[in-house]
Design a protein around this motif. Structure first.
Motif, PDB file in Angstrom:
ATOM      1  N   ARG A 108      37.764  33.471  42.909  1.00 48.90           N
ATOM      2  CA  ARG A 108      37.005  31.315  42.425  1.00 48.90           C
ATOM      3  C   ARG A 108      35.624  31.587  43.129  1.00 48.90           C
ATOM      4  O   ARG A 108      34.811  31.548  42.830  1.00 48.90           O
ATOM      5  CB  ARG A 108      37.726  30.570  42.788  1.00 48.90           C
ATOM      6  N   TYR A 109      35.571  31.790  44.854  1.00 49.30           N
ATOM      7  CA  TYR A 109      34.703  32.390  45.180  1.00 49.30           C
ATOM      8  C   TYR A 109      33.545  33.453  44.426  1.00 49.30           C
ATOM      9  O   TYR A 109      31.759  33.301  44.528  1.00 49.30           O
ATOM     10  CB  TYR A 109      34.776  32.797  46.716  1.00 49.30           C
ATOM     11  N   ALA A 110      33.552  34.496  44.627  1.00 48.23           N
ATOM     12  CA  ALA A 110      33.187  35.797  43.427  1.00 48.23           C
ATOM     13  C   ALA A 110      32.567  35.408  42.426  1.00 48.23           C
ATOM     14  O   ALA A 110      31.874  35.526  41.974  1.00 48.23           O
ATOM     15  CB  ALA A 110      34.004  36.915  43.553  1.00 48.23           C
TER      16      ALA A 110
ATOM     17  N   THR B  78      34.118  22.260  51.083  1.00 47.43           N
ATOM     18  CA  THR B  78      33.440  23.663  49.780  1.00 47.43           C
ATOM     19  C   THR B  78      33.406  25.113  50.729  1.00 47.43           C
ATOM     20  O   THR B  78      33.005  25.657  50.064  1.00 47.43           O
ATOM     21  CB  THR B  78      32.290  22.698  49.659  1.00 47.43           C
ATOM     22  N   SER B  79      34.038  24.473  52.092  1.00 42.03           N
ATOM     23  CA  SER B  79      34.226  26.037  52.909  1.00 42.03           C
ATOM     24  C   SER B  79      34.899  27.333  52.307  1.00 42.03           C
ATOM     25  O   SER B  79      36.210  26.611  51.669  1.00 42.03           O
ATOM     26  CB  SER B  79      34.657  25.570  53.914  1.00 42.03           C
ATOM     27  N   PHE B  80      34.285  28.215  51.721  1.00 36.77           N
ATOM     28  CA  PHE B  80      35.191  29.473  51.268  1.00 36.77           C
ATOM     29  C   PHE B  80      35.906  29.842  53.220  1.00 36.77           C
ATOM     30  O   PHE B  80      37.018  30.600  52.345  1.00 36.77           O
ATOM     31  CB  PHE B  80      34.517  30.228  50.953  1.00 36.77           C
ATOM     32  N   PRO B  81      35.148  30.112  53.729  1.00 37.03           N
ATOM     33  CA  PRO B  81      35.890  30.310  54.987  1.00 37.03           C
ATOM     34  C   PRO B  81      37.657  29.925  54.773  1.00 37.03           C
ATOM     35  O   PRO B  81      38.464  30.114  54.993  1.00 37.03           O
ATOM     36  CB  PRO B  81      34.990  30.621  56.482  1.00 37.03           C
TER      37      PRO B  81
ATOM     38  N   TYR C 131      38.300  41.166  48.053  1.00 35.29           N
ATOM     39  CA  TYR C 131      36.658  41.166  48.206  1.00 35.29           C
ATOM     40  C   TYR C 131      36.142  41.591  47.345  1.00 35.29           C
ATOM     41  O   TYR C 131      35.183  41.760  47.130  1.00 35.29           O
ATOM     42  CB  TYR C 131      35.965  40.128  49.229  1.00 35.29           C
ATOM     43  N   CYS C 132      36.344  42.757  48.318  1.00 35.91           N
ATOM     44  CA  CYS C 132      34.966  43.810  47.459  1.00 35.91           C
ATOM     45  C   CYS C 132      35.344  43.807  45.910  1.00 35.91           C
ATOM     46  O   CYS C 132      34.097  44.744  45.211  1.00 35.91           O
ATOM     47  CB  CYS C 132      35.104  45.668  48.295  1.00 35.91           C
ATOM     48  N   TYR C 133      36.846  44.309  46.056  1.00 33.08           N
ATOM     49  CA  TYR C 133      37.174  43.931  44.440  1.00 33.08           C
ATOM     50  C   TYR C 133      36.517  43.118  43.149  1.00 33.08           C
ATOM     51  O   TYR C 133      36.047  43.573  42.370  1.00 33.08           O
ATOM     52  CB  TYR C 133      38.403  44.672  44.264  1.00 33.08           C
TER      53      TYR C 133
ATOM     54  N   TYR D  85      33.969  41.007  38.892  1.00 30.68           N
ATOM     55  CA  TYR D  85      33.509  39.272  38.682  1.00 30.68           C
ATOM     56  C   TYR D  85      32.144  38.287  38.651  1.00 30.68           C
ATOM     57  O   TYR D  85      32.434  37.714  38.690  1.00 30.68           O
ATOM     58  CB  TYR D  85      34.761  38.034  38.924  1.00 30.68           C
ATOM     59  N   GLY D  86      32.045  39.975  40.201  1.00 27.22           N
ATOM     60  CA  GLY D  86      30.981  38.855  40.775  1.00 27.22           C
ATOM     61  C   GLY D  86      29.721  38.179  39.586  1.00 27.22           C
ATOM     62  O   GLY D  86      28.862  38.697  38.980  1.00 27.22           O
TER      63      GLY D  86
END
Length: 282
Positions: free
Chosen positions: A28-30, A178-181, A254-256, A261-262
């Protein structure tokens, strides 16, 4: 004391939900970092959305089945004695059933919220309900009627610490929507808890018992204090290894997701963060 199956079943549920939460947070973040919001659960949009609420059903049904095992099967239906008093020999089972009831409540409340208009709640409220369920789990293992001592107690102490992180991340999700971390740490802590349930099962009830210690009369007995200390150090190494595995897998995910999908905003946000964190040298 417990059993291998008694730790493997909740471990499987936590591991499945945690891994799914990590992947969904990363994806979702990417995909759209600017509109990212913390979620207490994540829909499964496979097969045209026909299994959208699969995670909630896993939580509700899985906790209910485990609750029935603890409350009905483990007690052999000997729930009350002496004219209505809870059987003191099965207080351990009753405590586990009470903790599982809270996860069942979370799953049911979230399902009712999603499928009807009778219980419309903000996402932050669902995060707090999840935090309540983890808090009940924390209180169970921190103030257990079954006294965990020695090596067994050390494994449960580390479990309590992981549960505390789950509580904190759920509360933080309600406070920082709204914090991704925050969302990512929630999924990682749930995943670690599931892995630690498995690790405990393999060590205390399986083939990974430390040298000099053994299962004796429903408790872990070590030949000496040195053997017990070595077992605790071995537990620390296991936890560090699991943390490394989860962090590495999260970074790889995350890299994938970013590469496939970035969103275009992802690189611009990263560049802004780097500029804000830089030092001006004159």
């Amino acid at each position: 004391m417990g059993s291998f199956k008694g730790h493997a079943l909740p471990g499987t549920l936590f591991l499945a939900v945690g891994c799914w939460h990590v992947w969904c947070a990363v994806l979702r973040y990417a995909s759209d970092p600017k509109s990212f919001r913390v979620r207490s659960w994540n829909p499964v949009n496979w097969w045209g959305g026909r299994v959208r609420h699969l995670e909630l059903y896993v939580i509700a049904v899985g906790s209910f089945v485990d609750l029935c095992i603890e409350f009905l099967y483990s007690t052999h239906l000997k729930i009350f004695v002496d004219g209505g008093v809870l059987n003191p020999s099965h207080m351990n089972d009753f405590e586990h059933a009470g903790m599982l009831l809270m996860f069942f409540v979370f799953g049911v409340v979230a399902l009712v919220h999603e499928n009807t208009r009778n219980l419309q709640l903000p996402e932050g409220t669902l995060c707090l309900i999840a935090a309540t369920a983890f808090t009940s789990e924390y209180l169970l293992f921190a103030f257990h009627s079954t006294t965990h001592k020695g090596l067994e107690g050390y494994y449960h102490l580390l479990l309590v610490l992981l549960i505390a992180v789950c509580v904190a991340s759920c509360v933080a999700g309600a406070l920082a929507p709204t914090s991704f971390p925050v969302d990512l740490s929630n999924g990682m802590s749930i995943t670690l808890q599931g892995l630690w349930f498995y690790q405990t099962a393999f060590v205390l009830y399986g083939p990974m018992m430390p040298e000099g210690c053994r299962l004796k009369e429903n408790s872990i007995a070590c030949r000496s204090t040195d053997h017990e200390v070595r077992g605790q150090l071995f537990a620390n190494f296991q936890l560090f290894s699991l943390v490394f595995v989860v962090v590495a897998a999260t970074i790889a995910s995350y890299c994938y997701a970013a590469s496939r999908y970035g969103h275009p905003d992802l690189k611009s946000l990263t560049a802004v963060d780097e500029d804000d964190g830089g030092l001006d040298v004159q």
